[in-house]
Write a protein that holds these residues in place. Structure first.
Motif, PDB file in Angstrom:
ATOM      1  N   THR A   1      10.115   1.450   3.417  1.00  0.00           N
ATOM      2  CA  THR A   1      10.053   0.375   2.420  1.00  0.00           C
ATOM      3  C   THR A   1       8.619   0.143   1.966  1.00  0.00           C
ATOM      4  O   THR A   1       8.356  -0.083   0.774  1.00  0.00           O
ATOM      5  N   ALA A   2       7.689   0.188   2.906  1.00  0.00           N
ATOM      6  CA  ALA A   2       6.270   0.019   2.562  1.00  0.00           C
ATOM      7  C   ALA A   2       5.824   1.087   1.578  1.00  0.00           C
ATOM      8  O   ALA A   2       5.095   0.808   0.609  1.00  0.00           O
ATOM      9  N   GLN A   3       6.268   2.318   1.798  1.00  0.00           N
ATOM     10  CA  GLN A   3       5.903   3.417   0.910  1.00  0.00           C
ATOM     11  C   GLN A   3       6.549   3.251  -0.465  1.00  0.00           C
ATOM     12  O   GLN A   3       5.920   3.481  -1.496  1.00  0.00           O
ATOM     13  N   GLN A   4       7.794   2.828  -0.463  1.00  0.00           N
ATOM     14  CA  GLN A   4       8.522   2.632  -1.713  1.00  0.00           C
ATOM     15  C   GLN A   4       7.889   1.532  -2.561  1.00  0.00           C
ATOM     16  O   GLN A   4       7.738   1.673  -3.786  1.00  0.00           O
ATOM     17  N   LEU A   5       7.501   0.437  -1.920  1.00  0.00           N
ATOM     18  CA  LEU A   5       6.919  -0.703  -2.631  1.00  0.00           C
ATOM     19  C   LEU A   5       5.406  -0.580  -2.817  1.00  0.00           C
ATOM     20  O   LEU A   5       4.793  -1.425  -3.472  1.00  0.00           O
ATOM     21  N   LYS A   6       4.817   0.448  -2.190  1.00  0.00           N
ATOM     22  CA  LYS A   6       3.376   0.682  -2.253  1.00  0.00           C
ATOM     23  C   LYS A   6       2.598  -0.536  -1.717  1.00  0.00           C
ATOM     24  O   LYS A   6       1.651  -1.028  -2.317  1.00  0.00           O
TER      25      LYS A   6
ATOM     26  N   ALA B   1       0.566  -1.642   1.578  1.00  0.00           N
ATOM     27  CA  ALA B   1      -0.082  -1.203   2.816  1.00  0.00           C
ATOM     28  C   ALA B   1      -0.884  -2.313   3.483  1.00  0.00           C
ATOM     29  O   ALA B   1      -1.177  -2.223   4.674  1.00  0.00           O
ATOM     30  N   SER B   2      -1.256  -3.323   2.750  1.00  0.00           N
ATOM     31  CA  SER B   2      -2.105  -4.393   3.269  1.00  0.00           C
ATOM     32  C   SER B   2      -1.513  -5.750   2.919  1.00  0.00           C
ATOM     33  O   SER B   2      -0.587  -5.862   2.097  1.00  0.00           O
ATOM     34  N   LEU B   3      -2.052  -6.792   3.518  1.00  0.00           N
ATOM     35  CA  LEU B   3      -1.597  -8.138   3.187  1.00  0.00           C
ATOM     36  C   LEU B   3      -1.985  -8.533   1.767  1.00  0.00           C
ATOM     37  O   LEU B   3      -1.290  -9.327   1.128  1.00  0.00           O
ATOM     38  N   SER B   4      -3.070  -7.979   1.263  1.00  0.00           N
ATOM     39  CA  SER B   4      -3.419  -8.216  -0.150  1.00  0.00           C
ATOM     40  C   SER B   4      -2.370  -7.602  -1.069  1.00  0.00           C
ATOM     41  O   SER B   4      -1.998  -8.194  -2.090  1.00  0.00           O
ATOM     42  N   ASP B   5      -1.879  -6.406  -0.705  1.00  0.00           N
ATOM     43  CA  ASP B   5      -0.792  -5.787  -1.474  1.00  0.00           C
ATOM     44  C   ASP B   5       0.454  -6.666  -1.418  1.00  0.00           C
ATOM     45  O   ASP B   5       1.149  -6.853  -2.426  1.00  0.00           O
ATOM     46  N   TYR B   6       0.746  -7.180  -0.231  1.00  0.00           N
ATOM     47  CA  TYR B   6       1.924  -8.034  -0.072  1.00  0.00           C
ATOM     48  C   TYR B   6       1.799  -9.302  -0.917  1.00  0.00           C
ATOM     49  O   TYR B   6       2.770  -9.739  -1.540  1.00  0.00           O
ATOM     50  N   ALA B   7       0.617  -9.885  -0.938  1.00  0.00           N
ATOM     51  CA  ALA B   7       0.398 -11.107  -1.727  1.00  0.00           C
ATOM     52  C   ALA B   7       0.693 -10.860  -3.208  1.00  0.00           C
ATOM     53  O   ALA B   7       1.312 -11.698  -3.881  1.00  0.00           O
ATOM     54  N   LYS B   8       0.281  -9.690  -3.704  1.00  0.00           N
ATOM     55  CA  LYS B   8       0.562  -9.350  -5.102  1.00  0.00           C
ATOM     56  C   LYS B   8       2.061  -9.238  -5.341  1.00  0.00           C
ATOM     57  O   LYS B   8       2.587  -9.706  -6.354  1.00  0.00           O
ATOM     58  N   LEU B   9       2.761  -8.618  -4.392  1.00  0.00           N
ATOM     59  CA  LEU B   9       4.209  -8.479  -4.507  1.00  0.00           C
ATOM     60  C   LEU B   9       4.887  -9.844  -4.448  1.00  0.00           C
ATOM     61  O   LEU B   9       5.810 -10.130  -5.232  1.00  0.00           O
ATOM     62  N   ALA B  10       4.435 -10.720  -3.535  1.00  0.00           N
ATOM     63  CA  ALA B  10       5.028 -12.049  -3.401  1.00  0.00           C
ATOM     64  C   ALA B  10       4.866 -12.867  -4.671  1.00  0.00           C
ATOM     65  O   ALA B  10       5.757 -13.641  -5.043  1.00  0.00           O
TER      66      ALA B  10
END
Length: 319
Positions: free
Chosen positions: A154-159, A161-170
């Motif tokens: 899922t991490a690879q699919q959503l690109k 890798a970091s909490l900063s990446d997650y924040a952008k997705l959220a």
């Protein structure tokens, strides 16, 4: 750190050991730890908290000391951090493995964690010795801190890798950023509220589920009811379920290096303990603890068996 429940396969182990004294635990033959370090005639009670990693560390310590001819009683599986700490300070147990972040924040009442691991350890050890006469032996390089975990695919699919990446997705697609957290993490300043503040996002409550800590790993593995979840970095289920902890690129989470803690007088009377335990601590990195924990949580082995096999593989105790 921590107050984590062990996986279902380890529940029987906890039930058998929690809160129970044992003086007839696993025997240990002399290995490298015992060379020049005799504890013959000494008697110690080794304790631990209730979760898997602590049960393994308790057994590692007991067997290491027995290999140097000490008599060791076990009090593995005490209920929670505060109970275990109180057992040490009251003398009910002689030693247990504590985490630098837990001592710094919970026991020494400091509000801000120190980001550098060496400084965190040094300051915690110095303050605990000065205020409470508790001695810290060398800290392990492993860091059992909080993390946000996700299925690797899922991490690879959503690109992400970091909490900063997650924040952008959220912020852009909250539904895909669905999160499972435990009730304690939901209210801790070093937990979910702090993560959102540090990384600049606010996930809607409808995209957040509160579960028991042990259930989060399975939920993330299945992607139901969440794609992401609260984990800890040395948990064996990370490897066993092919999860990936997101990189904490802003270094928000406190450092939780484990170290054996004991009364100052105990170490003064038996300085050999330090020479026996410090090589063990040096060998406990994240990957090692993940593997040891997984052998209990995923493969269903006894903590005593896992500890013995690992100590023997390192030559620390004899076969």
């Amino acid at each position: 750190m921590r107050l984590l429940p062990i996986a279902a396969s380890g529940l029987a182990v906890m039930a058998l050991t929690a809160g129970c004294f044992s003086s007839s635990g696993t025997k240990a033959k002399e290995g490298s730890l015992a060379k020049g370090n005799s504890l013959k005639g000494a008697t110690f009670t080794v304790g631990s908290k209730e979760f898997t990693e602590q049960l393994v560390l308790c057994q590692i310590t007991a067997q290491a000391l027995r290999s140097a001819d000490a008599t060791v009683k076990e009090k593995c599986g005490l209920n929670g951090s505060d109970t275990t700490r109180a057992a040490l300070t009251s003398g009910s147990i002689d030693m247990y493995w504590e985490y630098t972040g837990t001592a710094w924040i919970n026991y020494l009442k400091n509000t801000q964690p120190i980001k550098d691991p060496a400084q965190q350890y040094q300051q915690a050890a110095q303050q605990d010795l000065a205020k409470n006469h508790i001695k810290w032996l060398a800290a392990a390089p492993a860091n059992n801190t909080y993390a946000i975990g996700v299925k690797t695919a899922t991490a690879q699919q959503l690109k992400v890798a970091s909490l900063s990446d997650y924040a952008k997705l959220a912020n852009s697609d909250p539904k895909k950023a669905s999160m499972c957290i435990a009730s304690e993490f939901a209210g801790r300043s070093d937990g979910w509220p702090g993560v959102q503040k540090a990384y600049g996002f606010k996930l809607p409550k409808g995209n957040t589920a509160t579960l028991a800590e042990g259930a989060i790993y399975s939920a993330v593995d299945k992607g139901n009811p969440c794609a992401f979840g609260e984990v800890t970095t040395t948990d064996g289920r990370i490897k066993g379920l092919s999860l990936t902890p997101l990189t904490d690129d802003k270094k928000f989470f406190p450092i939780y290096n484990p170290a054996l803690t004991l009364q100052e007088k105990t170490l003064k009377d038996h300085p050999e303990i330090e020479k026996i335990i410090n090589p063990v601590a040096a060998a406990l990195d994240d990957a090692t603890l993940q593997d040891l924990n997984a052998q209990v949580d995923i493969k269903g082995k006894e903590p005593s068996e896992v500890a013995q096999t690992w100590l023997q593989s390192k030559g620390f105790i004899g076969k």
